[in-house]
Design an enzyme around this catalytic site. Structure first.
Site, short mmCIF file in Angstrom:
data_model
loop_
_atom_site.label_atom_id
_atom_site.label_comp_id
_atom_site.label_asym_id
_atom_site.label_seq_id
_atom_site.Cartn_x
_atom_site.Cartn_y
_atom_site.Cartn_z
N HIS A 1 0.85 -1.20 0.00
CA HIS A 1 0.00 0.00 0.00
C HIS A 1 0.88 1.24 0.00
O HIS A 1 1.93 1.26 0.62
CB HIS A 1 -0.90 0.02 1.24
CG HIS A 1 -2.10 0.89 1.09
ND1 HIS A 1 -2.04 2.23 1.31
CD2 HIS A 1 -3.35 0.62 0.68
CE1 HIS A 1 -3.23 2.77 1.09
NE2 HIS A 1 -4.06 1.81 0.70
N ASP B 1 -7.95 -5.36 -0.30
CA ASP B 1 -8.37 -6.26 -1.39
C ASP B 1 -7.97 -7.71 -1.17
O ASP B 1 -8.39 -8.58 -1.95
CB ASP B 1 -7.76 -5.76 -2.71
CG ASP B 1 -8.35 -4.42 -3.10
OD1 ASP B 1 -7.60 -3.45 -3.26
OD2 ASP B 1 -9.60 -4.34 -3.20
C1 SDX Z 1 -6.18 -0.06 -3.07
O1 SDX Z 1 -4.39 4.41 -2.11
C2 SDX Z 1 -5.35 3.81 -1.54
O2 SDX Z 1 -5.80 4.21 -0.45
C3 SDX Z 1 -5.92 2.62 -2.30
C4 SDX Z 1 -6.94 1.78 -1.54
C5 SDX Z 1 -8.23 2.54 -1.30
O3 SDX Z 1 -8.96 2.18 -0.37
O4 SDX Z 1 -8.55 3.43 -2.15
O5 SDX Z 1 -6.42 1.34 -0.30
C6 SDX Z 1 -7.34 0.56 -2.37
O6 SDX Z 1 -5.92 0.27 -4.20
C7 SDX Z 1 -5.32 -1.03 -2.34
C8 SDX Z 1 -4.11 -1.54 -3.17
C9 SDX Z 1 -4.59 -2.61 -4.11
N1 SDX Z 1 -3.52 -2.97 -5.08
C10 SDX Z 1 -2.85 -4.15 -4.93
O7 SDX Z 1 -3.05 -4.95 -4.02
C11 SDX Z 1 -1.85 -4.41 -6.05
C12 SDX Z 1 -0.54 -4.94 -5.46
N2 SDX Z 1 0.13 -3.88 -4.74
C13 SDX Z 1 0.90 -2.99 -5.45
O8 SDX Z 1 1.12 -3.04 -6.76
C14 SDX Z 1 1.52 -1.82 -4.68
O9 SDX Z 1 1.82 -2.23 -3.41
C15 SDX Z 1 0.64 -0.57 -4.64
C16 SDX Z 1 0.19 -0.19 -6.01
C17 SDX Z 1 -0.57 -0.83 -3.79
C18 SDX Z 1 1.44 0.54 -4.02
O10 SDX Z 1 2.43 0.86 -4.94
P1 SDX Z 1 3.60 1.91 -4.58
O11 SDX Z 1 3.30 2.66 -3.33
O12 SDX Z 1 3.86 2.71 -5.80
O13 SDX Z 1 4.83 0.97 -4.23
P2 SDX Z 1 5.88 0.44 -5.28
O14 SDX Z 1 5.18 -0.17 -6.45
O15 SDX Z 1 6.87 1.53 -5.51
O16 SDX Z 1 6.56 -0.76 -4.44
C19 SDX Z 1 7.58 -0.50 -3.52
C20 SDX Z 1 8.41 -1.80 -3.53
C21 SDX Z 1 8.86 -2.22 -4.92
O17 SDX Z 1 10.04 -2.99 -4.78
P3 SDX Z 1 11.50 -2.24 -4.96
O18 SDX Z 1 11.45 -1.53 -6.31
O19 SDX Z 1 11.61 -1.30 -3.79
O20 SDX Z 1 12.49 -3.39 -4.93
O21 SDX Z 1 7.59 -2.89 -3.06
C22 SDX Z 1 7.44 -3.85 -4.10
C23 SDX Z 1 7.77 -3.13 -5.39
O22 SDX Z 1 8.22 -4.08 -6.38
N3 SDX Z 1 6.01 -4.23 -4.06
C24 SDX Z 1 5.56 -5.47 -4.24
C25 SDX Z 1 4.16 -5.39 -4.06
N4 SDX Z 1 3.83 -4.12 -3.79
C26 SDX Z 1 4.96 -3.41 -3.80
N5 SDX Z 1 6.19 -6.63 -4.55
C27 SDX Z 1 5.42 -7.72 -4.64
N6 SDX Z 1 4.05 -7.73 -4.45
C28 SDX Z 1 3.42 -6.58 -4.19
N7 SDX Z 1 2.09 -6.58 -4.02
#
Ligand code: SDX
Length: 430
Positions: free
Chosen positions: A308, A365
């Site tokens: 998140h 989710d």
């Molecule tokens: C919702 O914003 C809100 O409030 C949203 C929400 C709401 O109520 O409106 O809460 C609802 O959208 C919840 C999130 C649902 N999405 C997912 O579950 C999809 C999986 N998660 C992600 O893709 C990710 O965690 C996000 C999109 C939720 C957040 O993305 P960020 O903040 O841009 O973080 P990032 O992509 O920069 O990740 C940081 C690091 C990365 O690794 P490094 O580059 O540092 O090595 O964490 C890793 C990412 O690769 N990472 C994950 C991951 N999420 C982040 N690795 C594996 N699995 C994951 N799910």
């Protein structure tokens, strides 16, 4: 706490005001930065940028806190109802008995769609994704309420009326998109039912036999809607604010929010989680191998439902939903192997340094889809349910933006990195 922040650049020193929120959050106000220094900021994804000051929802990501208008989500989830939460978010106060009764009565008596709207659904293919349908039909509702299109309709009684129309009709739009996809007749709203029961009725009743809504299912759905009702400046809410900032009407703004929510990185994650868990089971993997793949950047695989932008601790909604999933399955005398895999994945991930170092926890989710499945909601409809829940939050945030005397059209700057000036080359010389 210092009331200003100093920025030194190119031998010039700039003092910028610091704003402090009611929960101690501090922010540098850069609204005068460019005129005073020629500098703009760069913040892809706006991870470090606040777009507004808001009184609606508070999140503390480090502590896993979520409050609607100051009330903790745990208490709201246990003691409130979705329409009471909608009133709280939109009007800023918990309604008195009479106020809630009038609000619910107004919503109940506006759940029907204009008969012409039904023909829209016929224009879609049977396999049209219901989020595409929802975005299209919500936007088209503006054509049935021309008195709500002018900028002036964005305030006062007109805005409240549009808010109630949308909260009332969105579930009907969702249920109709499902009926269209299975070729069954549309089921009209039943004014004798509460909001969640009415949705289940419109989804699953048929003219051929009596359909009784299971109170356990209705209560679980009402809770799911409460937990999705608002979440400060997330992607779809920011979209609703941006579109509304051009004086576009509420229907157009919400239609854009529906589209933003559809993305699998946002609200579409609930559908992606179920598809992910199903694939893991089909592959015979316990989840361990899948998690190894998630850690390999080249795999482009993510543990959907984890991570998140704000929560760097448990998402309090996920904690409530994990407990609810087990309770609902038990009460409905159902089992779901996906829940076992989800719990296994959570257990392994929370001990794995990759996830721990990046502070990746289950988000809203991760477990919601398992409850939707227990309610026999088809997977493609999960994000529509998220949108029905988020609607009051979108509306409240849109109204707050429209009522802000200092509001301006949203128009971020950029840093241009393209070609510098060059002469046109006629096609004969290319
Ligand atoms: C919702 O914003 C809100 O409030 C949203 C929400 C709401 O109520 O409106 O809460 C609802 O959208 C919840 C999130 C649902 N999405 C997912 O579950 C999809 C999986 N998660 C992600 O893709 C990710 O965690 C996000 C999109 C939720 C957040 O993305 P960020 O903040 O841009 O973080 P990032 O992509 O920069 O990740 C940081 C690091 C990365 O690794 P490094 O580059 O540092 O090595 O964490 C890793 C990412 O690769 N990472 C994950 C991951 N999420 C982040 N690795 C594996 N699995 C994951 N799910």
């Amino acid at each position: 706490m210092a009331s200003t922040a100093k920025l030194t650049y190119n031998g010039k020193e700039l003092e910028l005001p610091v704003v402090e929120g009611s929960e101690g959050e501090i922010a540098v106000d850069i609204s005068k930065l460019r005129p005073q220094s020629g500098l703009t900021t760069l913040d892809p994804g706006y991870a470090n940028t606040g777009s507004c000051q808001s009184t609606i929802t508070f999140i503390n990501g480090e502590k896993g806190i979520l409050r609607y208008r100051g009330y903790p989500i745990e208490e709201i989830a246990e003691k409130s109802s979705f329409l009471e939460v909608a009133y709280l978010l939109i009007y800023g106060v918990l309604p008195k008995k009479k106020e809630l009764a009038a609000f619910v009565d107004n919503i109940t008596h506006h759940t029907m769609l204009h008969e012409n709207v039904k023909s829209f659904f016929g224009g879609f293919r049977r396999d049209a994704h219901p989020m595409a349908i929802a975005s299209a039909v919500v936007g088209a509702l503006a054509t049935f309420y021309p008195e709500h299109i002018s900028p002036a309709a964005g305030e006062g009684e007109k805005a409240k009326e549009a808010a109630s129309l949308l909260v009332a009709k969105f579930p009907t739009i969702g249920a109709y998109s499902y009926k269209h996809s299975i070729g069954q007749p549309y089921v009209y709203p039943d004014n004798s039912l509460d909001y969640a029961s009415n949705f289940l009725h419109m989804m699953f009743a048929t003219p051929c036999e009596e359909y009784k809504v299971d109170p356990t299912a209705a209560k679980a759905l009402d809770l799911l809607l409460i937990l999705h009702a608002d979440h400060e400046q997330n992607c779809s809410t920011s979209t609703v604010r941006v579109v509304g900032s051009s004086d576009a009407n509420l229907f157009a703004s919400v239609s854009a929010g529906v589209s933003a929510l559809w993305g699998p990185l946002h609200g579409g994650a609930n559908q992606a989680v179920i598809e992910m868990l199903g694939k893991i089971i089909a592959s015979g993997d316990s989840g361990k191998k899948f998690l190894e793949n998630c850690k390999d950047k080249k795999s482009n695989i993510r543990l959907m439902g984890f991570g998140h932008r704000v929560y760097k601790n448990f998402d309090p909604r996920a904690t409530i939903l994990k407990k609810t999933a087990s309770e609902v399955l038990k009460k409905l005398k159902k089992t779901n192997p996906l829940l076992d895999v989800a719990m296994e994945l959570e257990e392994i991930a929370l001990k794995d340094s990759y996830f721990v170092e990046r502070k990746l926890y289950p988000n809203v989710d991760f477990y919601s889809g398992i409850i939707y499945q227990a309610l026999e909601i088809p997977t493609q409809m999960f994000t529509v349910l998220f949108a029905i829940g988020r609607l009051p939050g979108w509306i409240a945030q849109w109204m707050e933006m429209r009522q802000d005397p200092k509001r301006r059209i949203a128009r971020p700057r950029q840093v241009y990195t393209g070609e510098t000036k060059r002469p046109y080359v006629p096609i004969s010389a290319r």
